[in-house]
Design a protein around this motif. Structure first.
Motif, mmCIF file in Angstrom:
data_model
loop_
_atom_site.group_PDB
_atom_site.id
_atom_site.type_symbol
_atom_site.label_atom_id
_atom_site.label_comp_id
_atom_site.label_asym_id
_atom_site.label_seq_id
_atom_site.Cartn_x
_atom_site.Cartn_y
_atom_site.Cartn_z
ATOM 1 N N SER A 202 0.837 -1.196 0.000
ATOM 2 C CA SER A 202 0.000 0.000 0.000
ATOM 3 C C SER A 202 0.869 1.241 0.000
ATOM 4 O O SER A 202 2.074 1.185 0.277
ATOM 5 N N PHE A 203 0.237 2.371 -0.304
ATOM 6 C CA PHE A 203 0.940 3.637 -0.425
ATOM 7 C C PHE A 203 0.230 4.698 0.400
ATOM 8 O O PHE A 203 -1.001 4.665 0.558
ATOM 9 N N VAL A 204 1.007 5.632 0.893
ATOM 10 C CA VAL A 204 0.487 6.780 1.627
ATOM 11 C C VAL A 204 1.013 8.031 0.945
ATOM 12 O O VAL A 204 2.216 8.153 0.699
ATOM 13 N N GLY A 205 0.116 8.947 0.624
ATOM 14 C CA GLY A 205 0.525 10.201 0.001
ATOM 15 C C GLY A 205 0.293 10.262 -1.484
ATOM 16 O O GLY A 205 0.533 11.307 -2.112
ATOM 17 N N ASN A 206 -0.170 9.182 -2.105
ATOM 18 C CA ASN A 206 -0.405 9.187 -3.547
ATOM 19 C C ASN A 206 -1.798 9.718 -3.853
ATOM 20 O O ASN A 206 -2.791 9.280 -3.271
ATOM 21 N N ARG A 207 -1.866 10.672 -4.765
ATOM 22 C CA ARG A 207 -3.137 11.255 -5.193
ATOM 23 C C ARG A 207 -3.338 11.116 -6.702
ATOM 24 O O ARG A 207 -4.447 10.892 -7.164
ATOM 25 N N ASP A 211 -3.294 3.020 -5.837
ATOM 26 C CA ASP A 211 -2.424 1.943 -5.356
ATOM 27 C C ASP A 211 -2.293 0.849 -6.400
ATOM 28 O O ASP A 211 -1.209 0.284 -6.596
ATOM 29 N N VAL A 278 4.490 -0.785 3.248
ATOM 30 C CA VAL A 278 3.832 0.514 3.142
ATOM 31 C C VAL A 278 4.866 1.537 2.692
ATOM 32 O O VAL A 278 5.900 1.729 3.355
ATOM 33 N N ASN A 280 5.548 5.433 2.017
ATOM 34 C CA ASN A 280 5.094 6.799 2.248
ATOM 35 C C ASN A 280 5.791 7.698 1.238
ATOM 36 O O ASN A 280 7.023 7.785 1.227
ATOM 37 N N THR A 282 5.762 11.419 -1.344
ATOM 38 C CA THR A 282 5.298 12.784 -1.609
ATOM 39 C C THR A 282 5.379 13.002 -3.110
ATOM 40 O O THR A 282 6.480 12.956 -3.683
#
Length: 786
Positions: A202-207, A211, A278, A280, A282
């Protein structure tokens, strides 16, 4: 009357004086007592003087060697500290299990117990990795001295090998079995454990990207329902760093110049039987190219031709690869114009308001440094020239760091080497550079066993033997055999990527092909010989020249009655074709300006009649346009194919010479299920046509199912035509569909990425067809290699 305050003050003063007096007397008494106590004597370090050595316990190591290792001289005064240093030197030599130094008068007794010699080394408990692989990696060897430190390091190394294959819980314990004559057997006891999979990525910060899209970029994969047959979902720590780099390259190539990976955390699940990965990240903002300019700081060099050589245009998504390609193009132009030591420096200006990057290419003079020589080491099989031809630079040329980096990438891309390091260093003078190439070779031969299935040909087996670095010359030699229920093919292939030392590729194919199709009333047998030359005429375009020779024959199937056309073609017997051909290919799908869109165009013509029985001109063309939309989740593709046969011979053409369409070109119909047919003699023979065109529009997209299933959906719409029977012997035949008509087919697809290969299930329906066409509503194609 006496004042009470004065009396109180006088009384208090006397009490304080008494306290001081008592403290003084106590101090004097204690000092006197200490003075009568005995004082300790000063401890002086003991020194030794040895007139002889007595060495005991050594068997392999010479007595003189042990004495020399102590560093103690006869008759020399030796302190306790120096004696301890001698003890440490003997112990640090790594050959003694125990050491003891005992002074006995003027004799120093040295008692040692030597480490045993390794008799043999074995591995127990391993089943996933062979003994040879593990034993080759360790440092311990038979007939060498055993040391616990080395054995422990070897055990850790074996555990790392298991960890690299996802078995992070593997444990390795070195044990010894004592033998006679101070020998031991070294045994590594392995508990392999189980592979630990990556349960979730999974990824955090991707817009900008989901995923699902980002997971397709990574080497690490989520656990798949067919994980028994794959290894990419196994957790490997070293793979994480590679994943961080590829995800960074993915974003940079799409204009996200400020992208960064903040962290990549790996955590155990609650049951501690799998990992969560995971990332993270930017993303930053997406930038496009702004103004593109070129200036020259070299006297006498005009910037205009270099500006004209650029292919970057404002508004195109910014990517470093386009800048790098532009620099390479301008430097090549400088070489043509005789500008030595030309360097192109890109100066980037950020425009935060409109999210563009202005790039100014500055032409400057680099340092006057020449390539003294190129040294190659490590290639035991591969010839030096195979590596040297990857360099555009030769000895004596101006040194260009960018060209050296690109040559290093080309060497690694050969696939001949496990590692390839290319490093420049200062030569015999500061103005010269030596380029060191250090490679480690790896096996380049392969044996492939595979299976295939299609509705057209049925089940089949494929066997291939290939060597991609034949005799170390960089040539490819291959043998292949593929058999199916309705078709067989045996081929020998040879490729030389640098013919005559030039960037000219030579390919040769020789083989035999036979068919016994249930979709035709005849069998075929073709022997062919096909040499070809390929030359890159541009960054994205290639020109191919080829010669083709074939001998083919159509034969009647047992108990089969043929129509008039097929009967006349069978009667022609063996026929030979000798032809020359030329093709042009342009492909921007990989190296183009847009990483999410590209086109492929190829066109060619073959002229037969240079000897042989057949004379004709046969031309074909194909164009493909592809794009990824909706955050690159959906693929749109449009394909157009055309072909034309102009027969020039005195004889009639055969079905083997004309175009016959199968499901790979026109979906929704059986092989040869569309086009002109001969209905004479009660038969229904497909006889092909001289002209055809087909347009295929398709899209594939995610189905919303868990990604580990590997399933995607698709829709398609095909329409086209196959027609014209000029120069066909139609005497006595009952021909239908000679003039042709446009057929229309729609369908849906299920695409399944499996470890065996891509499976495609097509379900189709013809919206418009002829009554004599042979429709096929379902098609499955799979090809696998194990």
């Amino acid at each position: 009357m006496t004042d009470r305050r004065d009396a109180g003050t006088s009384c208090g003063g006397r009490k304080r004086e008494n306290k001081i007096l008592w403290r003084s007397l106590t101090s004097i008494f204690l000092l006197t007592l200490i003075g009568f106590l005995p004082l300790p004597h000063t401890a002086w370090a003991q020194n030794f003087v040895f007139n002889s050595f007595d060495v005991e316990g050594n068997r392999r190591i010479e007595t003189s060697t042990i004495i020399a290792r102590t560093g103690i001289e006869l008759g020399q005064s030796v302190s306790t500290g120096e004696l301890n240093d001698a003890f440490q030197r003997l112990l640090d030599s790594g050959v003694f299990e125990t050491v003891e130094l005992t002074p006995r008068g003027s004799t120093l007794v040295i008692e040692v117990a030597e480490y045993p010699t390794i008799n043999q080394i074995s591995v127990e408990g391993n089943s996933r990795i062979k003994d040879d692989v593990l034993l080759e990696a360790i440092s311990s060897e038979p007939r060498r001295v055993f040391t616990p430190q080395v054995a422990e390091a070897d055990a850790d190394l074996i555990a790392e090998i298991y960890s690299s294959q996802g078995r992070v819980s593997a444990t390795v314990i070195p044990r010894i079995i004592r033998r006679s004559d101070n020998r031991v057997d070294l045994v590594f006891e392995v508990a392999e454990g189980t592979t630990i999979e990556v349960e979730r990525v999974s990824f955090v910060g991707n817009r900008a990207y989901s995923d699902r899209r980002l997971r397709r970029v990574l080497e690490s994969k989520q656990a798949n329902i067919l994980r028994t047959f794959i290894r990419s979902d196994t957790f490997i720590a070293d793979r994480i760093e590679f994943d961080k780099q590829v995800i960074r390259d993915f974003y940079l190539s799409r204009g996200y110049v400020d992208f960064r990976v903040n962290s990549a955390n790996v955590e155990f699940t609650r049951e501690r039987d799998a990992f969560f990965l995971v990332m993270n990240i930017t993303e930053g903002q997406k930038f496009s190219f702004g103004q593109i300019t070129t200036v020259s700081e070299i006297p006498g060099v005009d910037a205009a031709p270099y500006q004209d050589a650029l292919k970057i245009r404002p508004g195109v998504t910014y990517t470093p690869s386009l800048v790098e390609n532009s620099i390479a193009r301008m430097e090549r132009l400088g070489i043509k114009q005789g500008v030595d030591f030309l360097r192109v420096e890109p100066r980037v200006t950020r425009n935060a308001r409109d999210l563009t990057l202005d790039v100014q290419f500055v032409l400057t003079k680099g340092p006057r440094i020449f390539v003294e020589r190129i040294d190659i080491e490590g290639n035991t099989t591969t010839l030096d020239r195979v590596i040297r031809r990857q360099f555009d630079t030769v000895e004596g040329d101006p040194f260009n760091p960018r060209e050296i980096r690109q040559a290093a990438e080309r060497i690694r891309a050969l696939g001949f080497f496990a590692t390839a390091d290319v490093e420049p260093r200062e030569g015999s003078t500061p103005s010269q550079v030596i380029v060191d190439v250090d490679v480690e070779e790896q096996p380049t031969g392969s044996l492939s066993l595979g299976g295939s299935y299609s509705v057209s040909d049925g089940f089949g087996v494929a066997i291939g033997l290939s060597e991609s670095n034949f005799l170390g010359r960089g040539q490819t030699v291959g043998l292949s055999l593929s058999t199916a229920q309705d078709a067989e093919q045996y081929t020998v292939n040879f490729s030389e990527p640098f013919l005559l030392g030039r960037k000219l590729r030579f390919d040769l194919g020789l083989g035999l092909s036979t068919t016994n199709s249930s979709f035709a009333s005849y069998d075929t047998e073709t022997l062919f010989f096909r040499p070809q030359l390929s030359y890159a005429i541009g960054e994205l375009s290639t020109l191919r020249l080829r010669y083709g020779w074939s001998n083919s024959e159509m034969t009647q199937q047992d108990d089969e009655i043929n129509g008039a056309v097929i009967s006349s073609e069978i009667a022609q017997g063996e026929r030979t074709t000798s032809s020359l051909g030329i093709s042009y290919v342009y492909d921007s799908r990989i190296g183009g300006l847009n990483p999410n869109a590209g086109v492929l165009f190829e066109a060619g013509i073959d002229a037969a009649g240079l000897g042989g029985d057949n004379e004709y001109f046969k031309s074909t063309a194909r164009g493909v346009a592809q794009a990824r939309v909706w955050n690159e989740e959906v693929v749109l593709r449009a394909t157009v194919e055309v072909g034309a046969l102009h027969w020039r011979g005195d004889d009639f053409s055969r079905t083997l010479d004309r175009f016959v369409l199968g499901p790979s070109i026109f979906r929704g119909f059986e092989p040869a299920g569309v086009g002109p047919r001969d209905l004479s003699n009660g038969q229904d023979d497909a006889i092909g046509g001289n002209y055809y065109w087909v347009t295929r529009l398709e899209s594939d997209f995610p189905l919303g199912l868990p990604e580990e299933f590997g399933l995607r959906g698709g829709v398609f719409y095909d329409f086209g035509n196959l027609y014209n029977l000029n120069d066909v012997n139609t005497s006595g035949a009952n021909i239908v569909g000679e003039d042709g008509s446009i057929r229309h087919v729609i369908g849906v697809s299920v695409l399944w990425e499996t470890p065996f290969g891509p499976l495609r299930f097509n379900f189709s329906k013809a919206l418009k067809k002829e009554d004599f066409d042979k429709e096929q509503n379902f098609d499955l194609t799979v090809q696998a290699r194990f």
